[in-house]
Design a protein around this motif. Structure first.
Motif, PDB file in Angstrom:
ATOM      1  N   GLU A 219       0.812  -1.226   0.000  1.00 46.30           N
ATOM      2  CA  GLU A 219       0.000   0.000   0.000  1.00 46.30           C
ATOM      3  C   GLU A 219       0.841   1.270   0.000  1.00 46.30           C
ATOM      4  N   HIS A 220       2.043   1.188   0.548  1.00 40.28           N
ATOM      5  CA  HIS A 220       2.945   2.338   0.624  1.00 40.28           C
ATOM      6  C   HIS A 220       4.316   1.911   0.087  1.00 40.28           C
ATOM      7  N   PRO A 221       4.412   1.740  -1.223  1.00 46.28           N
ATOM      8  CA  PRO A 221       5.654   1.206  -1.799  1.00 46.28           C
ATOM      9  C   PRO A 221       6.843   2.144  -1.610  1.00 46.28           C
ATOM     10  N   VAL A 222       7.969   1.536  -1.253  1.00 40.62           N
ATOM     11  CA  VAL A 222       9.219   2.274  -1.104  1.00 40.62           C
ATOM     12  C   VAL A 222      10.204   1.659  -2.089  1.00 40.62           C
ATOM     13  N   LYS A 223      10.672   2.473  -3.013  1.00 40.32           N
ATOM     14  CA  LYS A 223      11.511   1.963  -4.099  1.00 40.32           C
ATOM     15  C   LYS A 223      12.700   1.148  -3.585  1.00 40.32           C
ATOM     16  N   ALA A 224      13.465   1.678  -2.657  1.00 38.27           N
ATOM     17  CA  ALA A 224      14.656   0.966  -2.173  1.00 38.27           C
ATOM     18  C   ALA A 224      14.285  -0.385  -1.554  1.00 38.27           C
ATOM     19  N   ALA A 225      13.206  -0.430  -0.807  1.00 38.46           N
ATOM     20  CA  ALA A 225      12.779  -1.686  -0.172  1.00 38.46           C
ATOM     21  C   ALA A 225      12.316  -2.691  -1.222  1.00 38.46           C
ATOM     22  N   TRP A 226      11.594  -2.226  -2.237  1.00 38.48           N
ATOM     23  CA  TRP A 226      11.138  -3.128  -3.295  1.00 38.48           C
ATOM     24  C   TRP A 226      12.323  -3.676  -4.084  1.00 38.48           C
ATOM     25  N   VAL A 227      13.281  -2.828  -4.389  1.00 37.37           N
ATOM     26  CA  VAL A 227      14.453  -3.276  -5.141  1.00 37.37           C
ATOM     27  C   VAL A 227      15.252  -4.284  -4.322  1.00 37.37           C
ATOM     28  N   GLU A 228      15.405  -4.034  -3.037  1.00 36.22           N
ATOM     29  CA  GLU A 228      16.138  -4.960  -2.165  1.00 36.22           C
ATOM     30  C   GLU A 228      15.414  -6.299  -2.045  1.00 36.22           C
ATOM     31  N   ALA A 229      14.088  -6.266  -1.904  1.00 35.63           N
ATOM     32  CA  ALA A 229      13.318  -7.520  -1.828  1.00 35.63           C
ATOM     33  C   ALA A 229      13.478  -8.316  -3.121  1.00 35.63           C
TER      34      ALA A 229
ATOM     35  N   GLY B 101       5.500  -3.060 -10.469  1.00 38.63           N
ATOM     36  CA  GLY B 101       6.499  -4.126 -10.388  1.00 38.63           C
ATOM     37  C   GLY B 101       7.494  -4.070 -11.533  1.00 38.63           C
ATOM     38  N   CYS B 102       7.052  -3.619 -12.701  1.00 41.39           N
ATOM     39  CA  CYS B 102       7.970  -3.457 -13.846  1.00 41.39           C
ATOM     40  C   CYS B 102       9.058  -2.441 -13.514  1.00 41.39           C
ATOM     41  N   LEU B 103       8.645  -1.356 -12.863  1.00 40.93           N
ATOM     42  CA  LEU B 103       9.626  -0.321 -12.516  1.00 40.93           C
ATOM     43  C   LEU B 103      10.585  -0.813 -11.437  1.00 40.93           C
ATOM     44  N   ALA B 104      10.097  -1.645 -10.512  1.00 44.39           N
ATOM     45  CA  ALA B 104      11.006  -2.231  -9.525  1.00 44.39           C
ATOM     46  C   ALA B 104      12.076  -3.050 -10.236  1.00 44.39           C
ATOM     47  N   ILE B 105      11.685  -3.776 -11.269  1.00 43.22           N
ATOM     48  CA  ILE B 105      12.646  -4.585 -12.033  1.00 43.22           C
ATOM     49  C   ILE B 105      13.667  -3.695 -12.732  1.00 43.22           C
ATOM     50  N   VAL B 106      13.220  -2.637 -13.368  1.00 43.80           N
ATOM     51  CA  VAL B 106      14.135  -1.765 -14.102  1.00 43.80           C
ATOM     52  C   VAL B 106      15.057  -1.016 -13.142  1.00 43.80           C
TER      53      VAL B 106
ATOM     54  N   ASP C 173       3.413   4.427 -15.685  1.00 51.54           N
ATOM     55  CA  ASP C 173       4.180   5.645 -15.962  1.00 51.54           C
ATOM     56  C   ASP C 173       4.036   6.590 -14.778  1.00 51.54           C
ATOM     57  N   VAL C 174       4.981   6.513 -13.854  1.00 50.46           N
ATOM     58  CA  VAL C 174       4.942   7.323 -12.632  1.00 50.46           C
ATOM     59  C   VAL C 174       5.361   8.767 -12.880  1.00 50.46           C
ATOM     60  N   GLU C 175       5.766   9.064 -14.109  1.00 47.23           N
ATOM     61  CA  GLU C 175       6.155  10.434 -14.453  1.00 47.23           C
ATOM     62  C   GLU C 175       4.998  11.225 -15.059  1.00 47.23           C
ATOM     63  N   ARG C 176       3.853  10.582 -15.245  1.00 48.76           N
ATOM     64  CA  ARG C 176       2.665  11.281 -15.769  1.00 48.76           C
ATOM     65  C   ARG C 176       2.206  12.331 -14.758  1.00 48.76           C
ATOM     66  N   PRO C 177       1.689  13.447 -15.234  1.00 45.54           N
ATOM     67  CA  PRO C 177       1.197  14.467 -14.300  1.00 45.54           C
ATOM     68  C   PRO C 177       0.091  13.962 -13.372  1.00 45.54           C
ATOM     69  N   ASP C 178      -0.689  12.974 -13.822  1.00 43.80           N
ATOM     70  CA  ASP C 178      -1.787  12.464 -13.000  1.00 43.80           C
ATOM     71  C   ASP C 178      -1.427  11.194 -12.227  1.00 43.80           C
TER      72      ASP C 178
ATOM     73  N   LEU D  95       3.158   6.748  -5.878  1.00 46.17           N
ATOM     74  CA  LEU D  95       3.973   6.063  -6.885  1.00 46.17           C
ATOM     75  C   LEU D  95       5.114   6.931  -7.434  1.00 46.17           C
ATOM     76  N   ARG D  96       4.997   8.237  -7.285  1.00 46.11           N
ATOM     77  CA  ARG D  96       5.982   9.158  -7.872  1.00 46.11           C
ATOM     78  C   ARG D  96       7.430   8.896  -7.442  1.00 46.11           C
ATOM     79  N   PRO D  97       7.687   8.437  -6.206  1.00 43.22           N
ATOM     80  CA  PRO D  97       9.088   8.173  -5.817  1.00 43.22           C
ATOM     81  C   PRO D  97       9.765   7.079  -6.657  1.00 43.22           C
ATOM     82  N   PHE D  98       9.012   6.335  -7.479  1.00 44.33           N
ATOM     83  CA  PHE D  98       9.623   5.357  -8.376  1.00 44.33           C
ATOM     84  C   PHE D  98      10.153   6.026  -9.647  1.00 44.33           C
ATOM     85  N   GLY D  99      10.007   7.332  -9.733  1.00 40.55           N
ATOM     86  CA  GLY D  99      10.607   8.093 -10.825  1.00 40.55           C
ATOM     87  C   GLY D  99      11.910   8.690 -10.345  1.00 40.55           C
TER      88      GLY D  99
END
Length: 174
Positions: free
Chosen positions: A38-48, A68-73, A93-98, A103-107
């Motif tokens: 519910e509260h994704p953290v990029k560093a934690a997802w990448v480490e997992a 999950g695709c962005l966690a992989i990249v 696309d976490v870089e979209r204005p909307d 999710l934005r911290p995955f950008g």
């Protein structure tokens, strides 16, 4: 046969989602469990993801959906373990204005050529990724692009429980 690691997106994949169905019906499929769906953290997802890959006996195939695709990249940007391939289904696309603020911290989205074979499978009417952007990301990542036509975000809300076409794409990576 290599292990297949599913990497769900924001809020996880429910029991009727194609990733969950694959875990139940295909051999050797395991979910990468994240510390918070519910509260994704990029560093934690990448480490997992890195820990799950390290636990595999041989190079796995990664199957991401949405965030999950962005966690992989992001993982690929900072790690060099061997991967057999990746199916990146409906990247978000976490870089979209909307884009949702959570999710934005995955950008920014990494724009690197992946060191393993990859397939980006995207819908022509995904509310979270435009077709043009999907093609650009696939090209940047050196991935094969597959236009799935109009099928939403490839989740249960868009009518996807079983996803036979996805299984065919997965077979291409095996």
């Amino acid at each position: 046969m290599p292990t297949i690691l599913t990497v769900p997106g924001y809020q996880n994949s429910g029991p009727g989602h194609w990733q969950s169905l694959w875990e139940a019906s295909l051999g050797g499929v395991k979910r990468v469990e994240m510390s918070s769906w519910e509260h994704p953290v990029k560093a934690a997802w990448v480490e997992a993801l890195d820990e799950a890959i390290a636990d595999c006996q041989e190079p796995p195939i990664l199957v991401g959906h949405s965030l999950g695709c962005l966690a992989i990249v992001h993982w690929a940007e900072g790690h060099d373990r061997e991967i057999r391939g990746a199916l990146l289904a409906a990247p978000s696309d976490v870089e979209r204005p909307d884009a949702l603020a959570v999710l934005r911290p995955f950008g920014p989205i990494p724009r690197l050529r992946l060191a393993f074979p990859a397939i980006v499978a995207a819908s022509s009417d995904d509310p979270f990724l435009s077709p043009a952007r999907a093609r650009i990301l696939a090209a940047d990542w050196g991935a094969r692009f597959v236009d799935l036509g109009p099928c939403g975000h490839l989740n249960q809300a868009s009518g996807h429980g079983p996803w036979p076409r996805g299984e065919a794409l997965l077979s291409d990576l095996r």
